[in-house]
Design a protein around this motif. Structure first.
Motif, PDB file in Angstrom:
ATOM      1  N   THR A  70       0.824  -1.205   0.000  1.00  0.00           N
ATOM      2  CA  THR A  70       0.000   0.000   0.000  1.00  0.00           C
ATOM      3  C   THR A  70       0.858   1.255   0.000  1.00  0.00           C
ATOM      4  O   THR A  70       1.769   1.394   0.829  1.00  0.00           O
ATOM      5  CB  THR A  70      -0.939   0.011   1.221  1.00  0.00           C
ATOM      6  OG1 THR A  70      -1.807  -1.121   1.151  1.00  0.00           O
ATOM      7  CG2 THR A  70      -1.782   1.276   1.249  1.00  0.00           C
ATOM      8  N   SER A 113      -8.183   5.021  -1.604  1.00  0.00           N
ATOM      9  CA  SER A 113      -9.014   5.038  -0.400  1.00  0.00           C
ATOM     10  C   SER A 113      -9.706   6.398  -0.283  1.00  0.00           C
ATOM     11  O   SER A 113      -9.307   7.369  -0.940  1.00  0.00           O
ATOM     12  CB  SER A 113      -8.141   4.805   0.837  1.00  0.00           C
ATOM     13  OG  SER A 113      -7.298   5.935   1.055  1.00  0.00           O
ATOM     14  N   THR A 126      -4.577   6.507   0.435  1.00  0.00           N
ATOM     15  CA  THR A 126      -3.716   5.377   0.099  1.00  0.00           C
ATOM     16  C   THR A 126      -4.255   4.669  -1.138  1.00  0.00           C
ATOM     17  O   THR A 126      -5.415   4.832  -1.513  1.00  0.00           O
ATOM     18  CB  THR A 126      -3.629   4.368   1.260  1.00  0.00           C
ATOM     19  OG1 THR A 126      -4.939   3.846   1.524  1.00  0.00           O
ATOM     20  CG2 THR A 126      -3.086   5.037   2.522  1.00  0.00           C
ATOM     21  N   PHE A 127      -3.408   3.853  -1.747  1.00  0.00           N
ATOM     22  CA  PHE A 127      -3.854   2.970  -2.828  1.00  0.00           C
ATOM     23  C   PHE A 127      -2.890   1.782  -2.893  1.00  0.00           C
ATOM     24  O   PHE A 127      -1.732   1.881  -2.474  1.00  0.00           O
ATOM     25  CB  PHE A 127      -3.923   3.703  -4.174  1.00  0.00           C
ATOM     26  CG  PHE A 127      -2.595   4.032  -4.794  1.00  0.00           C
ATOM     27  CD1 PHE A 127      -2.016   3.196  -5.748  1.00  0.00           C
ATOM     28  CD2 PHE A 127      -1.916   5.181  -4.420  1.00  0.00           C
ATOM     29  CE1 PHE A 127      -0.788   3.503  -6.318  1.00  0.00           C
ATOM     30  CE2 PHE A 127      -0.692   5.500  -4.990  1.00  0.00           C
ATOM     31  CZ  PHE A 127      -0.122   4.665  -5.950  1.00  0.00           C
ATOM     32  N   THR A 128      -3.397   0.672  -3.397  1.00  0.00           N
ATOM     33  CA  THR A 128      -2.599  -0.553  -3.490  1.00  0.00           C
ATOM     34  C   THR A 128      -2.493  -0.976  -4.947  1.00  0.00           C
ATOM     35  O   THR A 128      -3.480  -1.429  -5.532  1.00  0.00           O
ATOM     36  CB  THR A 128      -3.234  -1.689  -2.666  1.00  0.00           C
ATOM     37  OG1 THR A 128      -3.385  -1.260  -1.311  1.00  0.00           O
ATOM     38  CG2 THR A 128      -2.376  -2.939  -2.713  1.00  0.00           C
ATOM     39  N   SER A 156       5.674   0.818  -9.215  1.00  0.00           N
ATOM     40  CA  SER A 156       5.316  -0.429  -8.545  1.00  0.00           C
ATOM     41  C   SER A 156       6.134  -1.553  -9.177  1.00  0.00           C
ATOM     42  O   SER A 156       6.012  -1.821 -10.372  1.00  0.00           O
ATOM     43  CB  SER A 156       3.821  -0.700  -8.703  1.00  0.00           C
ATOM     44  OG  SER A 156       3.487  -1.979  -8.233  1.00  0.00           O
ATOM     45  N   GLN A 190       1.930  -9.801  -0.421  1.00  0.00           N
ATOM     46  CA  GLN A 190       0.805  -8.902  -0.136  1.00  0.00           C
ATOM     47  C   GLN A 190      -0.223  -8.953  -1.252  1.00  0.00           C
ATOM     48  O   GLN A 190       0.124  -8.890  -2.432  1.00  0.00           O
ATOM     49  CB  GLN A 190       1.300  -7.466   0.042  1.00  0.00           C
ATOM     50  CG  GLN A 190       2.306  -7.284   1.166  1.00  0.00           C
ATOM     51  CD  GLN A 190       1.703  -7.586   2.525  1.00  0.00           C
ATOM     52  OE1 GLN A 190       0.569  -7.195   2.796  1.00  0.00           O
ATOM     53  NE2 GLN A 190       2.443  -8.265   3.366  1.00  0.00           N
ATOM     54  N   GLY A 191      -1.494  -9.047  -0.861  1.00  0.00           N
ATOM     55  CA  GLY A 191      -2.562  -9.031  -1.844  1.00  0.00           C
ATOM     56  C   GLY A 191      -2.459 -10.222  -2.783  1.00  0.00           C
ATOM     57  O   GLY A 191      -1.969 -11.294  -2.426  1.00  0.00           O
TER      58      GLY A 191
END
Length: 316
Positions: A70, A113, A126-128, A156, A190-191
């Motif tokens: 995130t 978010s 936030t963002f993922t 990313s 993650q995720g």
């Protein structure tokens, strides 16, 4: 400022009016009268604070992070008058945030978010990123871009492989004595972010059993980020067990279940070529001035020709 504003009818017993305060003020009075008489609680005192200046405000985010993690972005807002930090809770409704992975076709959109106010002149969201790539973060206030740089770019990266989140998946139908394939999906910690690259293939070890008897692995083939094809051949109907490890660590979800043998049907067909038009010559002779004159006439005939018979085995 002395000015008069006409009220606007809303409903029986209800009116409204609005005005734009041009400068901040510690105390502004609003007096409302009905036919020259002040209504109850009039005049009212109003504090006008400095407005947000999008040009001098800015956005900062994590520069680099792995997919599935995130990212935190912070908006710093400053006033139009003296440049001090400004911004109240009600200002959040006027922000617009858009995030795109610019490395994917059609600029894959990522949902941030909800915006949060952390203090005067301080907002965050936030963002993922679910996939790797460069993400453009665009922030606007009242339709105007916030500061420079805008968009803010977040890289990313492809995450490291987490065997505990990775899986082995196979189709429900496989054929005997024919190349079959399953897929190993490599994911990060993650995720559900896909992980790894083609240089990870030497770190993957696969064991395949057909009714308890080991059968050879024919090939591990890299498909794309996080996807590896396992190619092998089944010799008899029954149970298939596939266990895999990554860097000597077990991949959590393996494959083990009876797999019915696919029946195959051989289908043959003649593949027609494009139609050809073959001209047929018809000659006519006729005498004129003691010379022989040849007249050519043509009639068209369509001829359908075929190549050799083509056969293929179809799984049913």
């Amino acid at each position: 400022i002395n000015a008069e504003y006409m009220g606007e009818f809303v409903a029986t017993g209800e009116y409204k009016f609005s005005y734009a305060a041009m400068t901040p003020s510690s105390s502004s009075n609003i007096a409302i009268k009905w036919r020259g008489t002040s209504i109850k609680n009039s005049p009212m005192s109003l504090i006008v604070k400095d407005g947000i200046n999008p040009t001098t405000s800015n956005v900062t985010c994590n520069d680099v992070l792995s997919a599935g993690f995130t990212a935190l972005c912070v908006i710093h807002t400053f006033g139009k008058t003296n440049g001090d930090p400004v911004g109240e809770v009600d200002a959040m409704a006027h922000f617009d945030v858009e995030i795109y992975n610019v490395d994917l076709p059609d600029y894959w959109k990522v949902v941030p978010s909800p915006l949060k106010r952390d203090g005067t002149g301080l907002y965050s969201f936030t963002f993922t990123p679910p996939t790797h790539g460069i993400h453009a973060v665009l922030v606007r206030y009242l339709g105007q871009p916030i500061g420079v740089p805008n968009p803010f770019f977040v890289e990313s990266t492809i995450p490291d492989v987490d065997p505990s989140k990775s899986t082995v998946d196979c189709p429900s139908l496989l054929g005997i004595t024919k190349n079959s394939s399953c897929v190993i999906t490599l994911r990060g910690s993650q995720g559900a972010a896909l992980a790894g690259d083609e240089f990870d293939i030497p770190l993957i070890n696969v064991n395949i059993l057909n009714n308890g008897v080991p059968i050879p692995l024919l090939e591990l083939k890299w498909i794309e980020t996080g996807k590896v094809k396992v190619i092998f051949m089944i010799y008899e109907e029954g149970n298939i067990d596939i266990d895999a490890t990554y860097n000597s660590m077990a991949i959590s979800k393996t494959f083990s279940q009876p797999v019915p043998v696919a029946k195959t049907v051989r289908k043959c067909s003649k593949i027609p070529m494009a139609e050809k038009t073959i001209p047929t010559f018809i000659g006519h002779f006729r005498e004129r001035n003691n010379n022989t004159v040849l007249y050519n006439e043509f009639s068209n005939t369509n001829v359908q020709q075929y190549v050799d018979t083509i056969c293929e085995d179809i799984i049913v």
